[in-house]
Design an enzyme around this catalytic site. Structure first.
Site, mmCIF file in Angstrom:
data_model
loop_
_atom_site.group_PDB
_atom_site.id
_atom_site.type_symbol
_atom_site.label_atom_id
_atom_site.label_comp_id
_atom_site.label_asym_id
_atom_site.label_seq_id
_atom_site.Cartn_x
_atom_site.Cartn_y
_atom_site.Cartn_z
ATOM 1 N N LYS A 199 -14.348 -5.203 3.161
ATOM 2 C CA LYS A 199 -12.674 -4.877 2.548
ATOM 3 C C LYS A 199 -12.513 -3.907 1.696
ATOM 4 C CE LYS A 199 -9.418 -5.347 -1.738
ATOM 5 N NZ LYS A 199 -9.162 -6.009 -2.111
ATOM 6 N N GLY B 252 -3.681 1.227 -1.349
ATOM 7 C CA GLY B 252 -3.042 2.627 -1.297
ATOM 8 C C GLY B 252 -2.266 3.034 -0.242
ATOM 9 N N GLU C 77 -1.499 -12.159 2.193
ATOM 10 C CA GLU C 77 -2.923 -12.388 0.836
ATOM 11 C C GLU C 77 -2.103 -12.993 -0.017
ATOM 12 O OE1 GLU C 77 -5.576 -9.408 -1.740
ATOM 13 O OE2 GLU C 77 -5.055 -8.962 0.647
#
Length: 205
Positions: free
Chosen positions: A136, A165, A46
């Protein structure tokens, strides 16, 4: 209203537990790192598009992806206008940090399966009501693995991509909690992450 499906992510992500996010690196560096990721077996990639330079990087990487029979998605897509930019640049799918039905619909209409972000049961329910099965979860590190285990009860059919993270140290815990894929971005500034993530991928192959 018509339903929107995004089951294509089963094929787009290739069943892989790792997706690499290359943000704001410019065309040349993005292509270099994407090719390195592909070489390591990390096929899902991505590129967030937050500037003109980002869109150009996406165009260059998407062209390389087509030559190699691969795909690349456009990330941080938060407006309908960005959906259009992603489509023109050659993206195969879009990823958003949050859930915006207008962006989801525009992406689907452009032929780009959308992967919107969610962080609450309410957002998951709204997304599944539209017909989406891949979502997501962001920011995943703040939500924690327990969030995903809890969501499996009321939403057993949802496939989650954990983003925010994520790195080679904590990815395994999220995958064990039922996450289908972890998307790693900022941690990739440390180049040791790519081979470590590739090892994780092979360990689940």
């Amino acid at each position: 209203m018509s339903r929107i499906e995004n089951a294509e992510f089963e094929e787009l992500l290739g069943g892989a537990p790792v997706m690499a996010i290359f943000r704001g690196l410019g065309a040349r560096r993005s292509l270099e790192l994407v090719e390195r990721a592909w070489g390591l077996g990390i096929d899902a990639v991505e590129l967030p598009i937050q500037s003109d330079d980002d869109v150009e990087a996406l165009r260059v990487v998407a062209a390389a992806a087509r030559e190699r029979g691969r795909v690349v998605g456009a990330g941080t897509v938060v407006t309908v206008e960005q959906v259009e930019l992603a489509a023109r640049a050659g993206a195969a799918f879009t990823v958003s940090p949050g859930f915006d039905e207008a962006v989801v619909r525009a992406s689907a209409e452009a032929g780009l399966p959308p992967l919107p972000g969610v962080a609450t049961a309410t957002e998951v329910q709204r997304a599944t009501a539209l017909g989406l099965s891949w979502l997501k979860a962001f920011p995943a590190s703040a939500l924690g693995p327990g969030w995903f285990r809890a969501m499996r009860g009321p939403f057993p059919g949802v496939r989650f991509v954990a983003t925010g993270g994520m790195d080679a140290d904590n990815a395994g815990g999220f995958l064990a909690a039922g996450v289908r894929s972890v998307a790693v971005g900022q941690a990739l500034e440390d180049e040791s992450q790519l081979p470590r993530l590739a090892e994780l991928l092979r360990g689940r192959g």
